[in-house]
Design an enzyme around this catalytic site. Structure first.
Site, PDB file in Angstrom:
ATOM      1  N   THR A 112       0.710  -1.204   0.058  1.00 26.64           N
ATOM      2  CA  THR A 112      -0.451  -0.054   0.362  1.00 26.64           C
ATOM      3  C   THR A 112       0.685   0.942   0.364  1.00 26.64           C
ATOM      4  O   THR A 112      -0.170   2.443   0.435  1.00 26.64           O
ATOM      5  CB  THR A 112      -1.139   0.056   1.129  1.00 26.64           C
ATOM      6  N   ALA A 113       2.095   0.717   0.101  1.00 27.35           N
ATOM      7  CA  ALA A 113       3.035   2.114   0.024  1.00 27.35           C
ATOM      8  C   ALA A 113       2.962   2.527  -1.218  1.00 27.35           C
ATOM      9  O   ALA A 113       2.170   3.912  -1.921  1.00 27.35           O
ATOM     10  CB  ALA A 113       4.688   1.617   0.892  1.00 27.35           C
ATOM     11  N   ARG A 114       4.473   1.974  -2.020  1.00 26.56           N
ATOM     12  CA  ARG A 114       4.525   2.916  -4.088  1.00 26.56           C
ATOM     13  C   ARG A 114       4.432   1.432  -4.257  1.00 26.56           C
ATOM     14  O   ARG A 114       5.477   0.883  -4.497  1.00 26.56           O
ATOM     15  CB  ARG A 114       5.796   3.941  -3.667  1.00 26.56           C
ATOM     16  N   ASP A 134      -2.588  -2.071  -3.226  1.00 25.73           N
ATOM     17  CA  ASP A 134      -2.854  -0.572  -3.800  1.00 25.73           C
ATOM     18  C   ASP A 134      -2.011   0.220  -5.018  1.00 25.73           C
ATOM     19  O   ASP A 134      -3.101   1.516  -4.771  1.00 25.73           O
ATOM     20  CB  ASP A 134      -3.302   0.115  -2.292  1.00 25.73           C
ATOM     21  N   GLU A 160       1.139   4.198 -12.660  1.00 27.58           N
ATOM     22  CA  GLU A 160      -0.128   4.184 -12.235  1.00 27.58           C
ATOM     23  C   GLU A 160      -0.994   6.020 -13.262  1.00 27.58           C
ATOM     24  O   GLU A 160      -0.453   6.413 -13.605  1.00 27.58           O
ATOM     25  CB  GLU A 160       0.081   4.465 -10.590  1.00 27.58           C
ATOM     26  N   HIS A 164      -5.492   2.632  -5.280  1.00 28.42           N
ATOM     27  CA  HIS A 164      -4.609   3.296  -4.781  1.00 28.42           C
ATOM     28  C   HIS A 164      -5.539   4.469  -4.013  1.00 28.42           C
ATOM     29  O   HIS A 164      -6.140   5.447  -4.453  1.00 28.42           O
ATOM     30  CB  HIS A 164      -3.457   4.390  -5.742  1.00 28.42           C
ATOM     31  N   ILE A 165      -6.357   3.688  -3.384  1.00 27.27           N
ATOM     32  CA  ILE A 165      -7.162   3.782  -2.138  1.00 27.27           C
ATOM     33  C   ILE A 165      -6.937   3.827  -0.705  1.00 27.27           C
ATOM     34  O   ILE A 165      -7.918   3.987  -0.159  1.00 27.27           O
ATOM     35  CB  ILE A 165      -8.670   3.355  -3.110  1.00 27.27           C
TER      36      ILE A 165
HETATM   37  C1  8YV Z   1      -2.796   9.517  -1.566  1.00 28.72           C
HETATM   38  C2  8YV Z   1      -0.633   8.477  -1.399  1.00 28.72           C
HETATM   39  O1  8YV Z   1      -4.460   9.562  -2.152  1.00 28.72           O
HETATM   40  O2  8YV Z   1      -0.528  10.737   0.758  1.00 28.72           O
HETATM   41  C3  8YV Z   1       0.192   9.659  -0.181  1.00 28.72           C
HETATM   42  O3  8YV Z   1       1.365   9.655   0.091  1.00 28.72           O
HETATM   43  O4  8YV Z   1      -0.051   7.890  -1.696  1.00 28.72           O
HETATM   44  C4  8YV Z   1      -2.289   8.564  -1.097  1.00 28.72           C
HETATM   45  O5  8YV Z   1      -2.724   7.820   0.170  1.00 28.72           O
HETATM   46  C5  8YV Z   1      -2.079  10.298  -1.927  1.00 28.72           C
HETATM   47  O6  8YV Z   1      -0.736  10.769  -2.575  1.00 28.72           O
HETATM   48  C6  8YV Z   1      -2.804  12.098  -3.110  1.00 28.72           C
HETATM   49  O7  8YV Z   1      -1.932  12.408  -3.333  1.00 28.72           O
END
Ligand code: 8YV
Length: 321
Positions: A238-240, A264, A269, A287-288
């Site tokens: 859920t990071a990158r 995610d 993306e 990515h939610i």
């Molecule tokens: C956000 C995220 O939706 O904050 C982050 O780093 O990855 C996400 O959860 C997105 O980046 C908003 O710009």
């Protein structure tokens, strides 16, 4: 002529956030919520004092070099800052901030959803039911992996990692982690520390990634490291997307080295590699991680607090460059 600072707002933000922007600044909103490419972004910044980008607005060195002299702060609406070249901003004397803490709970929820969705084959089950193809039941039908009492490994035991570990404790999971600096024992709360990623991996029935994307973590989870996980492990990201070698991950999912993955985030993306669509044991979300109304508001208010502090002549709380 008002002397309120001009703020370029990257994307359409929640009503309450845009309300505060309209009250305290001269915002350039994006009502159509379009992703602006570099040239348009630079153009919009003409005469602006600040920009509030999301991770969808990319600010590499070549864009930062073309920002106007007037632009003094990049107040990100995100915790991750890999879309901004921090060194280039620093060189130009542009302050950069992010929005930590406020999205930890929401992101931890998605990490747990990814773990459970992957472990219990949620994508397959959902697809089967919706397609009207659920025809029979047997004890051998859709048998998945039970996570209760298993080992939950975390790479990057920062804010989100710690909250996610706490949620995993609700499933009686034993927490293992690695981090550049070991947490103090109160923060560890019984979690088992491993000095290196390689030391950690053999202890992870579930591995959840929570480190930032940096040049050092690019493709961190490559074929060699995936091989160090126990057979049948589950990977959660859920990071990158940049942290995982996607080809190696797909190979590990196809061979069954990994039982499943819950993702995610992806490389490039939202144009994710279509090869993922054919992989049944991947539970895929768009990515939610922080997409709840509470968190979206809180992210905006946190970014605004940073802007307010900066324009009041103070030090923004979440300065990262
Ligand atoms: C956000 C995220 O939706 O904050 C982050 O780093 O990855 C996400 O959860 C997105 O980046 C908003 O710009």
């Amino acid at each position: 002529m008002s002397d309120k600072p001009v703020v370029v707002v990257g994307r359409k933000l929640p009503e309450a956030v845009e309300g505060r922007l309209a009250r305290d600044y001269r915002p350039k909103f994006n009502p159509e919520d379009r992703v602006r490419e570099a040239a348009e972004l630079i153009d919009l910044c003409t005469g602006a004092d600040a920009i509030m980008p999301c991770h969808s607005e990319h600010l590499p060195a070549e864009v930062i070099a073309k920002l106007p002299e007037s632009l003094k702060i990049i107040a990100n609406y995100s915790v991750g800052v890999d879309h901004v070249d921090l060194a280039a901003a620093k060189d130009r004397g542009i302050v950069v901030t992010n929005t930590p803490d406020v999205l930890s709970d929401a992101t931890a929820e998605i990490a747990i959803l990814c773990m459970l969705g992957a472990a219990r084959r949620a994508s397959e089950g959902n697809r089967l039911v919706r397609a009207g193809q659920w025809k029979s039941w047997s004890p051998a039908f859709m048998v998945g992996t039970q996570v209760t009492g298993k080992r939950f490994g975390v790479i990057g035991m920062g804010r989100v990692g710690q909250v996610t570990a706490q949620r995993a404790r609700g499933f009686d999971m034993e927490i293992h982690y690695t981090k550049r600096r070991r947490l103090d024992s109160a923060q560890e709360a019984g979690a088992i520390y491993h000095q290196t990623v390689e030391d950690l991996l053999p202890h992870c029935d579930v591995l959840s990634l929570h480190c930032p994307a940096t040049p050092e973590t690019l493709d961190l989870m490559n074929a060699e490291r995936l091989a160090l996980l126990p057979d049948g492990a589950i990977l959660v990201n859920t990071a990158r997307g940049a942290i995982v070698d996607q080809a190696a991950l797909m190979a590990a999912l196809r061979t069954g080295k990994l039982a499943a993955a819950g993702l995610d985030v992806y490389k490039d993306e939202p144009h994710i590699d279509p090869a993922f669509f054919e992989i049944e044991n991947a539970f895929l979300l768009p990515h939610i991680g922080s997409a709840t109304s509470e968190t979206r508001d809180a992210m905006g208010f946190r970014a605004l607090d940073n802007l307010d502090a900066f324009f009041a002549g103070g030090e923004p709380r979440d300065r990262v460059a």
